[in-house]
Scaffold this active site. Structure first.
Site, PDB file in Angstrom:
ATOM      1  N   CYS A   1      13.825  -6.405  -3.730  1.00 12.50           N
ATOM      2  CA  CYS A   1      14.357  -7.727  -4.117  1.00 12.50           C
ATOM      3  C   CYS A   1      13.446  -8.850  -3.641  1.00 12.50           C
ATOM      4  O   CYS A   1      13.309  -9.868  -4.312  1.00 12.50           O
ATOM      5  CB  CYS A   1      15.786  -7.907  -3.626  1.00 12.50           C
ATOM      6  SG  CYS A   1      15.946  -7.675  -1.866  1.00 12.50           S
TER       7      CYS A   1
ATOM      8  N   GLY B   1     -19.574   3.965   6.873  1.00 14.09           N
ATOM      9  CA  GLY B   1     -19.874   3.066   7.985  1.00 14.09           C
ATOM     10  C   GLY B   1     -20.099   3.812   9.286  1.00 14.09           C
ATOM     11  O   GLY B   1     -21.111   3.614   9.972  1.00 14.09           O
TER      12      GLY B   1
END
Ligand SMILES: Nc1ncnc2c1ncn2[C@@H]1O[C@H](COP(=O)(O)OP(=O)(O)OP(=O)(O)O)[C@@H](O)[C@H]1O
Ligand SMILES: [Zn+2]
Length: 648
Positions: free
Chosen positions: A168, A22
């Site tokens: 978790c 880009g």
């Protein structure tokens, strides 16, 4: 219009451009139109369809060809007499050594990853060639200049670390869609299609409730008598049904949270699911991209699929992987350009989201989150490319006084879109451009050489072919071209604890770590430490001694008013400063802003956590909840409120 002396400098210059994506396409065009005549361009990629919307030197017919070569040919059409040498290669290849870098007057980076940027930085320092570094993220962008002995190097300031999530949250208590994406991508996808030997936190329980390690059957293994449809249903029921039931038995967890709902194929899809699911198989031809969406007749990636559609996609994608992509299984890592992988991850994340009462998302959105995609803006690339050329010209003229780091802001402050800042001086404790040794706290009795090599030398220091010395004794080396018996010997040594190496590494040892390809070497002082906090120091070791200058002595001062900001982001500067330049406390010196270039390289990571720490001040869950999963801080549109808003 360039002055006479500028034109002379431009004409004589030999420029190395790294990256023809880009920014690179814009840069090559601007260099050519500014009068540069000798440009060497390296890019390791080929053109993809997804590049065409902004990498304007490329056309549909170029898909699959080398970016560097096509970019050169395109520019030669309007500047036929200049010398552009294209090279389809990785800048980290050994042929691009310090001697190669020395051939150039300036190096211009249009890269998209930290690893390559650090590599180029080190070679530019070794070759003493100035570097103009750049990056864009959507509407944001920046150009920074790095001249040895005059400014900081690219690595003088620590770079933002990837966003991490507590294990978790990902495995048991997701509360946002991104948690479901990370689970689907980094745990489930990796478990089903990635390297079988890698560690994975996904609960692998067999269907009778025992942990797979104590049980002969691993549900993720496909039995020889099991057809792909049956296997897909088994995995579905296991991860969305059975595992959720098991999680629900832990009542403590759900006291303050909404309970998830176990999902089974039989409840979500009609009985004749399997026939339906496979019935459109013929629509997938050998040549077409293997896609469960097209197999099921779902066309619009912006649609949000229902739970049953997601379930069908999940089962179909898994079946297609087994039947059509068997050879890939075992080697896959998630790739945002792999259609089937994106479909699988979207569906898996949505099913999990549905189970946990989290809003579902379209494939388009899910792909953006999974691939950490901030959509590129061609105009930002063009602006940044122009600024690179402006700084390059100053360097070529020896006009170091006027060098500027420039930040392109999404929301112009005081009508200014671009914010130029004087380059900051080198960080005296930078382990790359100064000789300052690092300090590593590590348990030398239990940590293996492998941990040190992987976590510190490769991950933290970014070395690829390291050589580790203890005084004059060579402890370890890695890289191509080593004899087989040497490699075998090192493989054994890697599993030894540091203190048990032939040249024992203990408290007080100074290790020298070198990467000859990067012309880079540094010393690490070892300090033995018995214990580490699993949650805060998950690596089981702590690398110190690399202090950002901002922590000690630099504070933003705006209009004589100092703030306590320790490491200002560009937006904070906009928020608090009326001036473009920001003085450090010490008069006469200026400080630059924190980097943004790596924002786009961020990956979602998972870090361990214990299960009972909710409510604790420093608990990652809480940090994460407040933090809102964001990588980029931007300003609120309303200048009055000047609140920080975050961009996902
Ligand atoms: N180590 C490297 N050696 C050479 N070229 C590199 C290296 N790392 C990255 N590049 C190149 O840098 C360019 C970066 O361009 P850009 O950020 O536009 O990425 P892209 O891959 O073209 O687009 P996107 O990632 O948005 O699909 C790419 O063309 C890529 O091939
Ligand atoms: Zn430095």
């Amino acid at each position: 219009m360039a002055s006479g002396s500028q034109l002379e400098a431009i004409k004589r210059a030999k420029v190395l451009m790294v990256g023809a994506g880009g920014i690179g396409c814009e840069l090559l065009k601007t260099l050519a139109l500014s009068g540069f005549r000798d440009i060497y361009i390296i890019d390791m990629d080929t053109i993809e369809v997804s590049n065409l919307n902004r990498q304007f030197l490329f056309r549909q017919s170029h898909v699959g060809q080398s970016k560097a070569k096509v970019a050169r040919d395109a520019v030669l059409k309007f500047r036929p007499h200049i010398n552009i040498t294209p090279c389809h290669a990785n800048i980290k290849d050994p042929e691009f050594d310090v001697e190669f870098f020395k051939k150039f007057n300036v190096v211009l980076n249009g890269l998209d990853n930290l690893d390559a940027r650090r590599h180029v930085n080190r070679l530019c320092l070794a070759a003493e060639v100035p570097l103009v570094e750049s990056g864009t993220t959507g509407f944001l962008g920046q150009v920074t200049v790095h001249v040895k002995g005059k400014t900081e190097c690219y690595e003088c300031q620590p770079k933002p670390t990837p966003k991490t999530y507590p294990v978790c949250t990902i495995t048991s208590t997701p509360s946002k869609f991104v948690h479901c994406i990370v689970w689907a991508k980094d745990l489930l996808f990796a478990k089903l299609f990635g390297d079988k030997n890698q560690e994975n936190d996904l609960n692998v329980r067999s269907s009778d409730g025992t942990n797979s390690t104590n049980h002969t059957e691993d549900v993720f293994e496909r039995r020889t008598d099991e057809d792909p449809e049956q296997y897909a249903c088994k995995i579905y029921d296991h991860v969305f049904g059975y595992n959720i039931e098991v999680a629900l038995t832990n009542e403590e967890t759900w006291k303050s949270r909404n309970k998830p709902r176990p999902l089974y194929v039989r409840d979500v899809l009609p009985d004749n699911l399997i026939q339906q699911n496979g019935s459109l198989e013929n629509s997938v031809t050998e040549e077409s991209v293997v896609s469960s969406m097209s197999s099921l007749g779902l066309k619009n990636p912006q649609d949000i699929w229902s739970l049953s559609e997601n379930s069908k996609i999940f089962l179909e994608a898994l079946r297609l992987f087994i039947e059509r992509r068997q050879k890939d299984i075992g080697n896959l890592t998630f790739d945002k350009d792999d259609q089937l992988a994106v479909e699988f991850v979207t569906a898996a994340a949505n099913i999990r989201a549905s189970s946990f009462g989290i809003p579902l998302h379209s494939l388009f959105e899910a792909k953006g989150i999974a691939g950490n995609i901030v959509h590129a803006v061609a105009t930002t690339n063009a602006i940044i490319a122009g600024l690179i050329v402006i700084e390059a010209i100053k360097i070529l003229q020896g006009d170091f006084e006027n060098l500027r780091m420039t930040y392109c802001l999404e929301h112009p402050s005081r009508k200014m879109l671009l914010m130029p800042v004087q380059p900051f001086e080198a960080n005296k404790s930078c382990y790359v451009c100064s000789e300052t040794p690092l300090l590593l706290e590590i348990n030398t009795r239990t940590s293996k050489l492998r941990d040190f090599v992987e976590k510190i030398v490769k991950n933290k220091l970014g070395m690829h072919s390291p050589l580790i010395m203890h005084g004059s004794t060579l402890i370890f080396e890695a890289g191509d071209g080593l004899e087989e018996d040497v490699v075998a010997n090192y493989a054994l040594i890697l599993d030894k604890a540091l203190a048990e190496l032939p040249a024992p590494v203990t408290s007080g040892t100074v290790l020298t770590v070198e990467d000859l390809h990067q012309e880079f070497s540094c010393n690490i002082n070892i300090k033995h430490r018995e214990e580490f906090d699993e949650e805060k120091e998950p690596d089981g070791m702590v690398l110190a001694g690399w202090i950002a200058p901002t922590q000690k002595d630099a504070r933003i001062v705006s209009n004589g008013e100092s703030t306590s900001a320790a490491h200002p982001a560009v937006t904070e500067m906009v928020e608090k400063s009326d001036d473009v330049e920001i003085a450090r406390e010490k008069p006469g010196t200026k400080r630059k802003l924190s980097e943004m270039s790596e924002m786009i390289d961020h990956v979602h990571d998972i870090k361990p956590c214990s299960s009972h720490d909710v409510g604790d001040q420093v608990h990652p869950q809480e940090v994460e909840d407040n933090d809102d999963d964001d990588d980029i801080v931007i300003l609120d549109e309303n200048p009055e409120t000047r609140k920080k808003k975050r961009l996902q």
